[in-house]
Design a protein around this motif. Sequence first.
Motif, PDB file in Angstrom:
ATOM      1  N   UNK A   1       8.601   9.164 -12.138  1.00  0.00           N
ATOM      2  CA  UNK A   1       7.849   8.352 -13.092  1.00  0.00           C
ATOM      3  C   UNK A   1       7.118   9.307 -14.036  1.00  0.00           C
ATOM      4  N   UNK A   2       7.271   9.156 -15.360  1.00  0.00           N
ATOM      5  CA  UNK A   2       6.574  10.054 -16.296  1.00  0.00           C
ATOM      6  C   UNK A   2       5.076  10.087 -16.044  1.00  0.00           C
TER       7      UNK A   2
ATOM      8  N   UNK B   1       3.753  10.504  -8.502  1.00  0.00           N
ATOM      9  CA  UNK B   1       4.513  10.060  -9.668  1.00  0.00           C
ATOM     10  C   UNK B   1       5.707  10.978  -9.921  1.00  0.00           C
ATOM     11  N   UNK B   2       5.460  12.281  -9.827  1.00  0.00           N
ATOM     12  CA  UNK B   2       6.538  13.250 -10.048  1.00  0.00           C
ATOM     13  C   UNK B   2       7.680  13.034  -9.056  1.00  0.00           C
TER      14      UNK B   2
ATOM     15  N   UNK C   1       0.806  -1.218   0.000  1.00  0.00           N
ATOM     16  CA  UNK C   1       0.000   0.000   0.000  1.00  0.00           C
ATOM     17  C   UNK C   1       0.842   1.272   0.000  1.00  0.00           C
ATOM     18  N   UNK C   2       0.305   2.280  -0.691  1.00  0.00           N
ATOM     19  CA  UNK C   2       0.882   3.628  -0.711  1.00  0.00           C
ATOM     20  C   UNK C   2      -0.225   4.643  -0.429  1.00  0.00           C
ATOM     21  N   UNK C   3       0.175   5.745   0.225  1.00  0.00           N
ATOM     22  CA  UNK C   3      -0.763   6.815   0.530  1.00  0.00           C
ATOM     23  C   UNK C   3      -0.139   8.153   0.168  1.00  0.00           C
ATOM     24  N   UNK C   4      -0.949   9.185   0.060  1.00  0.00           N
ATOM     25  CA  UNK C   4      -0.472  10.499  -0.353  1.00  0.00           C
ATOM     26  C   UNK C   4       0.654  10.991   0.560  1.00  0.00           C
ATOM     27  N   UNK C   5       1.661  11.577  -0.050  1.00  0.00           N
ATOM     28  CA  UNK C   5       2.767  12.139   0.705  1.00  0.00           C
ATOM     29  C   UNK C   5       3.785  11.129   1.175  1.00  0.00           C
ATOM     30  N   UNK C   6       3.619   9.874   0.763  1.00  0.00           N
ATOM     31  CA  UNK C   6       4.513   8.814   1.213  1.00  0.00           C
ATOM     32  C   UNK C   6       5.308   8.295   0.016  1.00  0.00           C
ATOM     33  N   UNK C   7       6.630   8.337   0.093  1.00  0.00           N
ATOM     34  CA  UNK C   7       7.471   7.941  -1.044  1.00  0.00           C
ATOM     35  C   UNK C   7       7.708   6.444  -1.120  1.00  0.00           C
ATOM     36  N   UNK C   8       7.430   5.732  -0.033  1.00  0.00           N
ATOM     37  CA  UNK C   8       7.696   4.296  -0.004  1.00  0.00           C
ATOM     38  C   UNK C   8       6.471   3.536   0.505  1.00  0.00           C
ATOM     39  N   UNK C   9       6.477   2.222   0.249  1.00  0.00           N
ATOM     40  CA  UNK C   9       5.318   1.412   0.626  1.00  0.00           C
ATOM     41  C   UNK C   9       5.224   1.235   2.125  1.00  0.00           C
ATOM     42  N   UNK C  10       3.992   1.057   2.597  1.00  0.00           N
ATOM     43  CA  UNK C  10       3.760   0.859   4.023  1.00  0.00           C
ATOM     44  C   UNK C  10       4.412  -0.422   4.517  1.00  0.00           C
ATOM     45  N   UNK C  11       4.295  -1.485   3.720  1.00  0.00           N
ATOM     46  CA  UNK C  11       4.718  -2.802   4.198  1.00  0.00           C
ATOM     47  C   UNK C  11       6.226  -3.011   4.199  1.00  0.00           C
TER      48      UNK C  11
ATOM     49  N   UNK D   1      -6.004  17.508 -18.939  1.00  0.00           N
ATOM     50  CA  UNK D   1      -4.795  16.724 -18.670  1.00  0.00           C
ATOM     51  C   UNK D   1      -3.524  17.573 -18.673  1.00  0.00           C
ATOM     52  N   UNK D   2      -3.251  18.385 -19.709  1.00  0.00           N
ATOM     53  CA  UNK D   2      -2.025  19.196 -19.659  1.00  0.00           C
ATOM     54  C   UNK D   2      -2.012  20.207 -18.528  1.00  0.00           C
ATOM     55  N   UNK D   3      -3.190  20.678 -18.125  1.00  0.00           N
ATOM     56  CA  UNK D   3      -3.269  21.606 -16.998  1.00  0.00           C
ATOM     57  C   UNK D   3      -2.901  20.888 -15.704  1.00  0.00           C
ATOM     58  N   UNK D   4      -3.419  19.682 -15.518  1.00  0.00           N
ATOM     59  CA  UNK D   4      -3.088  18.895 -14.330  1.00  0.00           C
ATOM     60  C   UNK D   4      -1.594  18.583 -14.284  1.00  0.00           C
ATOM     61  N   UNK D   5      -1.013  18.306 -15.444  1.00  0.00           N
ATOM     62  CA  UNK D   5       0.425  18.021 -15.493  1.00  0.00           C
ATOM     63  C   UNK D   5       1.242  19.252 -15.087  1.00  0.00           C
ATOM     64  N   UNK D   6       0.823  20.412 -15.525  1.00  0.00           N
ATOM     65  CA  UNK D   6       1.519  21.649 -15.135  1.00  0.00           C
ATOM     66  C   UNK D   6       1.463  21.843 -13.622  1.00  0.00           C
ATOM     67  N   UNK D   7       0.298  21.599 -13.047  1.00  0.00           N
ATOM     68  CA  UNK D   7       0.146  21.751 -11.591  1.00  0.00           C
ATOM     69  C   UNK D   7       1.056  20.762 -10.865  1.00  0.00           C
ATOM     70  N   UNK D   8       1.095  19.515 -11.353  1.00  0.00           N
ATOM     71  CA  UNK D   8       1.959  18.498 -10.739  1.00  0.00           C
ATOM     72  C   UNK D   8       3.429  18.878 -10.855  1.00  0.00           C
ATOM     73  N   UNK D   9       3.761  19.620 -11.891  1.00  0.00           N
ATOM     74  CA  UNK D   9       5.147  20.046 -12.092  1.00  0.00           C
ATOM     75  C   UNK D   9       5.470  21.336 -11.353  1.00  0.00           C
ATOM     76  N   UNK D  10       4.544  21.796 -10.528  1.00  0.00           N
ATOM     77  CA  UNK D  10       4.838  22.920  -9.641  1.00  0.00           C
ATOM     78  C   UNK D  10       4.257  24.253 -10.038  1.00  0.00           C
ATOM     79  N   UNK D  11       3.526  24.320 -11.141  1.00  0.00           N
ATOM     80  CA  UNK D  11       2.962  25.605 -11.555  1.00  0.00           C
ATOM     81  C   UNK D  11       1.767  25.971 -10.684  1.00  0.00           C
TER      82      UNK D  11
END
Length: 490
Positions: free
Chosen positions: A103-104, A98-99, A60-70, A451-461
Amino acid sequence: MRPHSEILRSELSPFDARPMGWSQLMAWVFANSYETAMSNIGYQWLFGILRERGDILVERFFAGDATSLESDRPLREFPTIALSLPYELDILNFLSMLKSAAIPLFARERENAPIIIAGGDAITLNPFPFADFFDILILGCGEAWGRRFPEIMRNMPPGMADRDLILNAAQDIPGAWVFSRGVLGQIGRAPATREFPAFTPILTSFGHFRNMFLAEIQRSCPFSCGFCSSRWLSQPFVNYSAESILEVYRERGQGAGRVGLVGSAVAEHPELARIIDGFSGLGARVSPSSIRFDRIDDATLAKLADAGIRSLTFAPEIASEHLGRNIGKWIPPASIVEYAAKAEKTGFRELKLYWIIGLPDECDDDIIAIAEAIKKIASASSIALSCSVNAFTPKPHSAFEREPMADDNTLKRKFALLKSSVAGCAVKLDLNYSRQSRIAALLSICGRELAPILAKIANGENIKKALREGGIDITAEISAGEEPEWGMVQ
């Protein structure tokens, strides 16, 4: 987030955190907090189905966590990543994950990266804003995918995922849409056909419902409220038998002292009294989700009180009869006043009500009507009253799917009017309206242009800048286009 070791120690789980003999890895992601994820019956139930197989290791993974729980493995090490997305806004958290994992974001850019899959209510209602980010989208009930996809994975070499083979094979799974293979007219969703209740296999001290076993007592909804898509999502409406619900607890409840009864219309279950008595006999107290006072008899209400429940949740939505006719749901405020007094006499101490602002044909008088209803309910008894107020958001596949969300200034004014109109009243008022509400509306009814707007936000815009550059005024009225893409989902 708490240390993984602390969380795992808090869980009462039938699954081995580090099983032996597996040959494939899958990340099972909920892009929100651990507390929210483990209180979501769909996420937990599908995790249980996926973990039934000993040759597939699901972590399992949750928001803000870079590694798996287990095992603390990084997300990028998983050849397959599956996301449960019940809430539209969580896509922003997932893209950030993903960012952070390098991961692309777009599926077309991931030739040698993980295969990424998504399902859940947000995906089923309208997959198009999210489609470019995923290799496979699961529309409708996820059970068929949960049982059949591991069969595809087990034929892969250990630790490897053959992209073409998996995408081709996935097309035979009910509800699976491989976006890169195109759209042919209509997109089918997997039907909900299970004959037994879904449930939460893991108990945790850190969930929103501490150490509570959640059991589904019904599927879909018998009502057709104009603003809601629940009935469309998982029709037909089914009440699971009292015996099947009790049997799930006896076999999988792990002796939990509290049981949450999950359903859209709990009071419509013809065996509700038997269910309450049955759990009482097993030493467990029940806690229902939102329950309509006008659909429950006095004897059953007393049983809930006798079971130790002290808080009731109810959603009148509106306080004006003409809006009630529009949405297909009308409970007169005078009746709610009666129910509140009855609940207090029966032993309940708290009442939580849900209201909606911004519905079609609403005027200021309707806002005042809500305020007047709240004041009458608060003054009629000493029961603690809390009210959660949300803005109307158009949902695909609902009667109001083409109705607009009001512009920002209008909604701000209406929420301010309600707040000032109940000033001095003994009520806890939770006003749920913000820019996030408007972004959720966009994600609910717009298409691939996001989709491109969401990608911009994920990239820090900056969110407002990204939307403006994409030609979207977040403060303006929000509505679906003339031929929305989600109309292809059948």
